[in-house]
Scaffold this motif. Sequence first.
Motif, PDB file in Angstrom:
ATOM      1  N   GLY A  71     -18.428  92.652 -35.636  1.00  0.00           N
ATOM      2  CA  GLY A  71     -19.581  91.799 -35.905  1.00  0.00           C
ATOM      3  C   GLY A  71     -19.618  91.231 -37.302  1.00  0.00           C
ATOM      4  N   SER A  72     -18.661  91.567 -38.154  1.00  0.00           N
ATOM      5  CA  SER A  72     -18.663  90.993 -39.492  1.00  0.00           C
ATOM      6  C   SER A  72     -18.144  89.567 -39.428  1.00  0.00           C
ATOM      7  CB  SER A  72     -17.798  91.830 -40.433  1.00  0.00           C
ATOM      8  OG  SER A  72     -16.464  91.873 -39.973  1.00  0.00           O
ATOM      9  N   CYS A  73     -18.456  88.816 -40.487  1.00  0.00           N
ATOM     10  CA  CYS A  73     -18.125  87.383 -40.495  1.00  0.00           C
ATOM     11  C   CYS A  73     -17.077  87.099 -41.543  1.00  0.00           C
ATOM     12  CB  CYS A  73     -19.393  86.573 -40.783  1.00  0.00           C
ATOM     13  SG  CYS A  73     -19.097  84.872 -41.227  1.00  0.00           S
ATOM     14  N   GLU A  74     -16.136  86.245 -41.203  1.00  0.00           N
ATOM     15  CA  GLU A  74     -15.157  85.784 -42.169  1.00  0.00           C
ATOM     16  C   GLU A  74     -14.982  84.281 -42.004  1.00  0.00           C
ATOM     17  OE1 GLU A  74     -11.442  87.747 -42.031  1.00  0.00           O
ATOM     18  OE2 GLU A  74     -12.213  89.654 -42.792  1.00  0.00           O
ATOM     19  N   SER A  75     -14.731  83.615 -43.113  1.00  0.00           N
ATOM     20  CA  SER A  75     -14.408  82.182 -43.070  1.00  0.00           C
ATOM     21  C   SER A  75     -12.988  82.021 -43.577  1.00  0.00           C
ATOM     22  CB  SER A  75     -15.376  81.399 -43.960  1.00  0.00           C
ATOM     23  OG  SER A  75     -15.092  80.035 -43.886  1.00  0.00           O
ATOM     24  N   GLN A  76     -12.099  81.661 -42.687  1.00  0.00           N
ATOM     25  CA  GLN A  76     -10.690  81.632 -43.026  1.00  0.00           C
ATOM     26  C   GLN A  76     -10.124  80.248 -42.758  1.00  0.00           C
ATOM     27  OE1 GLN A  76      -8.732  84.674 -40.798  1.00  0.00           O
ATOM     28  NE2 GLN A  76     -10.045  86.317 -41.555  1.00  0.00           N
ATOM     29  N   SER A  77      -9.495  79.693 -43.767  1.00  0.00           N
ATOM     30  CA  SER A  77      -8.932  78.357 -43.596  1.00  0.00           C
ATOM     31  C   SER A  77      -7.773  78.359 -42.611  1.00  0.00           C
ATOM     32  CB  SER A  77      -8.460  77.832 -44.954  1.00  0.00           C
ATOM     33  OG  SER A  77      -7.511  78.721 -45.526  1.00  0.00           O
ATOM     34  N   ASN A  78      -7.081  79.514 -42.489  1.00  0.00           N
ATOM     35  CA  ASN A  78      -5.905  79.528 -41.627  1.00  0.00           C
ATOM     36  C   ASN A  78      -6.244  79.539 -40.152  1.00  0.00           C
ATOM     37  OD1 ASN A  78      -6.941  82.063 -41.571  1.00  0.00           O
ATOM     38  ND2 ASN A  78      -4.990  83.136 -41.762  1.00  0.00           N
ATOM     39  N   VAL A  79      -7.548  79.695 -39.824  1.00  0.00           N
ATOM     40  CA  VAL A  79      -7.915  79.638 -38.411  1.00  0.00           C
ATOM     41  C   VAL A  79      -8.625  78.327 -38.086  1.00  0.00           C
ATOM     42  CG1 VAL A  79      -8.087  82.124 -38.201  1.00  0.00           C
ATOM     43  CG2 VAL A  79     -10.114  80.812 -38.809  1.00  0.00           C
ATOM     44  N   LYS A  80      -8.729  77.440 -39.081  1.00  0.00           N
ATOM     45  CA  LYS A  80      -9.434  76.177 -38.827  1.00  0.00           C
ATOM     46  C   LYS A  80      -8.783  75.378 -37.712  1.00  0.00           C
ATOM     47  CE  LYS A  80     -12.092  74.682 -42.806  1.00  0.00           C
ATOM     48  NZ  LYS A  80     -12.278  73.616 -43.804  1.00  0.00           N
ATOM     49  N   ALA A  81      -7.473  75.268 -37.794  1.00  0.00           N
ATOM     50  CA  ALA A  81      -6.772  74.467 -36.794  1.00  0.00           C
ATOM     51  C   ALA A  81      -6.987  75.017 -35.406  1.00  0.00           C
ATOM     52  CB  ALA A  81      -5.282  74.429 -37.127  1.00  0.00           C
ATOM     53  N   GLN A  82      -6.948  76.335 -35.302  1.00  0.00           N
ATOM     54  CA  GLN A  82      -7.152  76.966 -33.986  1.00  0.00           C
ATOM     55  C   GLN A  82      -8.557  76.689 -33.477  1.00  0.00           C
ATOM     56  OE1 GLN A  82      -6.441  81.167 -33.990  1.00  0.00           O
ATOM     57  NE2 GLN A  82      -7.222  81.442 -31.920  1.00  0.00           N
ATOM     58  N   GLY A  83      -9.549  76.747 -34.401  1.00  0.00           N
ATOM     59  CA  GLY A  83     -10.927  76.489 -33.991  1.00  0.00           C
ATOM     60  C   GLY A  83     -11.119  75.066 -33.517  1.00  0.00           C
ATOM     61  N   LYS A  84     -10.445  74.120 -34.199  1.00  0.00           N
ATOM     62  CA  LYS A  84     -10.600  72.728 -33.810  1.00  0.00           C
ATOM     63  C   LYS A  84      -9.920  72.440 -32.483  1.00  0.00           C
ATOM     64  CE  LYS A  84     -11.183  70.836 -38.460  1.00  0.00           C
ATOM     65  NZ  LYS A  84     -10.634  69.948 -39.503  1.00  0.00           N
ATOM     66  N   MET A  85      -8.851  73.164 -32.195  1.00  0.00           N
ATOM     67  CA  MET A  85      -8.128  72.922 -30.954  1.00  0.00           C
ATOM     68  C   MET A  85      -8.873  73.463 -29.747  1.00  0.00           C
ATOM     69  SD  MET A  85      -5.350  71.264 -31.582  1.00  0.00           S
ATOM     70  CE  MET A  85      -4.378  71.577 -30.105  1.00  0.00           C
ATOM     71  N   SER A  86      -9.728  74.496 -29.966  1.00  0.00           N
ATOM     72  CA  SER A  86     -10.399  75.138 -28.843  1.00  0.00           C
ATOM     73  C   SER A  86     -11.697  74.426 -28.518  1.00  0.00           C
ATOM     74  CB  SER A  86     -10.674  76.617 -29.180  1.00  0.00           C
ATOM     75  OG  SER A  86     -11.420  77.211 -28.135  1.00  0.00           O
ATOM     76  N   ALA A  87     -11.830  73.952 -27.292  1.00  0.00           N
ATOM     77  CA  ALA A  87     -13.065  73.275 -26.879  1.00  0.00           C
ATOM     78  C   ALA A  87     -14.131  74.278 -26.478  1.00  0.00           C
ATOM     79  CB  ALA A  87     -12.776  72.331 -25.718  1.00  0.00           C
ATOM     80  N   GLU A  88     -13.727  75.493 -26.176  1.00  0.00           N
ATOM     81  CA  GLU A  88     -14.673  76.513 -25.730  1.00  0.00           C
ATOM     82  C   GLU A  88     -14.993  77.459 -26.877  1.00  0.00           C
ATOM     83  OE1 GLU A  88     -15.159  79.894 -22.222  1.00  0.00           O
ATOM     84  OE2 GLU A  88     -13.357  78.653 -22.361  1.00  0.00           O
ATOM     85  N   LEU A  89     -16.255  77.883 -26.922  1.00  0.00           N
ATOM     86  CA  LEU A  89     -16.675  78.814 -27.964  1.00  0.00           C
ATOM     87  C   LEU A  89     -16.038  80.176 -27.728  1.00  0.00           C
ATOM     88  CD1 LEU A  89     -20.502  78.027 -28.177  1.00  0.00           C
ATOM     89  CD2 LEU A  89     -18.696  77.208 -29.705  1.00  0.00           C
ATOM     90  N   SER A  90     -15.793  80.873 -28.822  1.00  0.00           N
ATOM     91  CA  SER A  90     -15.284  82.238 -28.716  1.00  0.00           C
ATOM     92  C   SER A  90     -16.365  83.127 -28.103  1.00  0.00           C
ATOM     93  CB  SER A  90     -14.906  82.765 -30.100  1.00  0.00           C
ATOM     94  OG  SER A  90     -16.080  82.935 -30.893  1.00  0.00           O
ATOM     95  N   PRO A  91     -15.998  84.267 -27.502  1.00  0.00           N
ATOM     96  CA  PRO A  91     -17.010  85.160 -26.906  1.00  0.00           C
ATOM     97  C   PRO A  91     -18.075  85.584 -27.904  1.00  0.00           C
ATOM     98  CG  PRO A  91     -14.805  85.805 -26.214  1.00  0.00           C
ATOM     99  CD  PRO A  91     -14.623  84.752 -27.251  1.00  0.00           C
ATOM    100  N   GLU A  92     -17.661  85.847 -29.163  1.00  0.00           N
ATOM    101  CA  GLU A  92     -18.634  86.277 -30.168  1.00  0.00           C
ATOM    102  C   GLU A  92     -19.603  85.150 -30.512  1.00  0.00           C
ATOM    103  OE1 GLU A  92     -15.108  88.767 -30.222  1.00  0.00           O
ATOM    104  OE2 GLU A  92     -15.346  86.589 -30.492  1.00  0.00           O
ATOM    105  N   LEU A  93     -19.091  83.931 -30.613  1.00  0.00           N
ATOM    106  CA  LEU A  93     -19.975  82.805 -30.919  1.00  0.00           C
ATOM    107  C   LEU A  93     -20.904  82.498 -29.751  1.00  0.00           C
ATOM    108  CD1 LEU A  93     -17.787  80.324 -32.994  1.00  0.00           C
ATOM    109  CD2 LEU A  93     -19.961  81.331 -33.660  1.00  0.00           C
ATOM    110  N   LYS A  94     -20.470  82.786 -28.538  1.00  0.00           N
ATOM    111  CA  LYS A  94     -21.376  82.628 -27.391  1.00  0.00           C
ATOM    112  C   LYS A  94     -22.558  83.596 -27.517  1.00  0.00           C
ATOM    113  CE  LYS A  94     -18.084  80.917 -23.933  1.00  0.00           C
ATOM    114  NZ  LYS A  94     -17.351  81.245 -22.684  1.00  0.00           N
ATOM    115  N   ILE A  95     -22.261  84.832 -27.876  1.00  0.00           N
ATOM    116  CA  ILE A  95     -23.342  85.815 -28.057  1.00  0.00           C
ATOM    117  C   ILE A  95     -24.265  85.367 -29.183  1.00  0.00           C
ATOM    118  CG2 ILE A  95     -23.871  88.192 -28.703  1.00  0.00           C
ATOM    119  CD1 ILE A  95     -21.249  89.041 -27.410  1.00  0.00           C
ATOM    120  N   LEU A  96     -23.657  84.874 -30.266  1.00  0.00           N
ATOM    121  CA  LEU A  96     -24.451  84.382 -31.385  1.00  0.00           C
ATOM    122  C   LEU A  96     -25.322  83.206 -30.952  1.00  0.00           C
ATOM    123  CD1 LEU A  96     -24.446  85.296 -34.398  1.00  0.00           C
ATOM    124  CD2 LEU A  96     -23.156  83.215 -34.867  1.00  0.00           C
TER     125      LEU A  96
END
Length: 776
Positions: free
Chosen positions: A434-459
């Motif tokens: 449940g901790s939060c991190e902001s990582q530049s190395n996952v930006k590309a992966q986040g932009k490529m994914s059209a679906e929210l991650s399971p944790e972000l869905k709960i959020l």
Amino acid sequence: MELPAEAWRAHARGRWGSLAPALREALCEAAPLRDTFRLCAPLLRPADEAVLRSLAARVGVGKDPRAARFYKQEGTQRFQGRDYAAAAGLYSKDCLEDISRAQAQGYPDRLQPKILLRKTECLLHLGRLQEAAEAISELESKIAMDQSLTSTTHQTLLRKISQLKMKACEKESSPVSVPEALSKTLKDLELWEENGKISSASSSVGLNFDSCRGRHLVATKDILPGESLVKEEAFVSVLIPGKSLLLQDGAETTWDTSVTNEDLHCHHCLRQLLASMPCRGCSYAKYCSKECAQLAWEQYHSIECPLGALLLTLGVFSHVALRTVLVAGFAEVISSMKRFYECDKEHHNPEVRGKSVDETLNSQAGMEGVSEKAVPLIPGCEDDGQYRASYQAIFHLLTHAENHSPEHKFLCILSIVAICKKLQEAGVTILSQGSCESQSNVKAQGKMSAELSPELKILGEAMLRHMLQLQCNAQAVTVIRESASGDSAVANSEQVRLATALFPVTSLLNHSCDPNTSVTFSGTAATVRASHPITRGQEIFHCYGPHYCRMGAAERQRWLLCQYFFECQCQTCLDELGTDVTGIAAPRERFCCSSCHAPMQGEDVLRCSSGACMPLVGRDFLLRRLGDLQMQIRTALELLKDNQPNQAVELLLRCRVDAENFLSAEHLLVGEIEDRLAQGYAMLGKWQAAAGHLRRSIQIVEAHHGPSSVEMGHELFKLAQILFNGFAVSEALSTIQRAEEVLSVSGGPQSAQVQELREMRACLLELPRSLRHRVE
């Protein structure tokens, strides 16, 4: 702007209407919020996101060096017009208002001494001596280091600095009403015994629960007027922005010159600011100190900062929902949601009926079928039975999901999903614990994914829950903003909505149209005080908005049902609805017959209620006449601000004659005219005339707000000022006493206005006895 911008709401309405009937029916029937969210979340399309990007692009929160020059010029004009607060606000309008950072932003070095001089003068005029001293020190340092200054310019600047220092010394030696430190010390000495079961509440308060009233607070002993019952810091608060920020329309750039909440108050602690500490990444957020800036950055703003324009577009409720989960921490939010899902599995029946577990506990259905071992006796209490101002208490506030329309929930979900997608694109990741991190190395992966991650869905589900809670549980944080028009010795004040906040303990107060408490704010802290005697065992009530003095029972019922989903059963409503008084509007909005001055009644066409006068009048005609009158009053107010009291009084006297021909004697607009006339005559030094008009205004305020209301206290305070300045000693002393009694109950005995009243009394009592009965 609690809800999203109208353009986004209109777009969401269109999207709702374009959904396939089967999908719309499925969304209407989806009972648990979790199901509703997961059905709607995939419906946010790239085209919807493009609309949001277009709208957000019109809200300027980025840094623009051109703004500094523009606001400096506007600030100089306001300063020359002696509007020092507005001038300082405009100097602080952009992130470059913090002079110490101007060089880093490319602001011309040669202009820095001039703007520092003007800002120092603003600080001195507003009594911010410490900040003025710091500005002078900074100015001296810059002059000493600047080798480009000519000797003449150097001497001129030094002479001006010397003059500013003399002004500062004069202000330091002049008597002040109540030193801030002393006032704080006296407040701390106020008697207070902490409640052992309810955080932030006094020992005079207890927490009860029943199936009809839900959770509510009661008196555990007899309580006197003025006694503090709750002193609570907001769990979360968000400043309400001004109506317009930097708007970009095509090639044109228009900067907003109005000085609004975001310019006058710290975005973290909500205290008034002048020389602000800007956010390191945006031009919107401003803080009163480095400490507030750092706390905000650590708790929430580091994530909110890149979303600023989007959050302003989506409205305050969306912003509060996001900030709530950020302040609580993702670990706590996800843990609470998972516990909720587990409880939902054990007690599935409630949500089949469209209610969550905690909503069922608070509904009129009672607690049948829910074991005491499964959930706490009172929702929101922790395992030890304590009700703390914690995220758990926030989580258990009612959502009233079954009362919100499917279309409204659809709008909320699209808005929340848009925020979650931005978080995902920005590389905000939520780890398994449940901790939060902001990582530049996952930006590309986040932009490529059209679906929210399971944790972000709960959020997102948690944010939806909080957004729906806000309609019935949000507390408007208000301040009394004082302003003196022109050279008036009498300060005008108005209650201004400053922020939207969540207070877990204050939210436990049920509504009454005739409440026995009042709520005041200092920064992010709320204080609930008894406004009437409360006997032991009696419920403690707060007014949610519609007060019996300001609104008829039928209108109050409609308002409460629309906003809060309940019909009021307070004794005042029961008594009023038991009488057969219908067809005539409340005095605050009543039109009167131009011939006999009896109330007019009817719907679209009004007739005299006396029956003696025959002419019929269309409501639309009267409303247009009312609008014209309001425009004239606004014109008079501008004349007062421009130090033209004679012209303003002349116009207001004509307005008064016009109002008497079609408005009731107790109409609020009649009271405003009398109040402005008092202001005009005070500016002219005609104290007796000013007092006469203000007395008539006070009669109307008392009729609408009640004799012990905050509004009444402020009007009495103004009358005391006028009588004091007019040397009407005897009446001034009696008015001071009455104003002090009212304001001590609503704002506490150490409030600034009460202290000023006491100083006026002391000054008058020092006069020789032979002068005390002198009247102007």
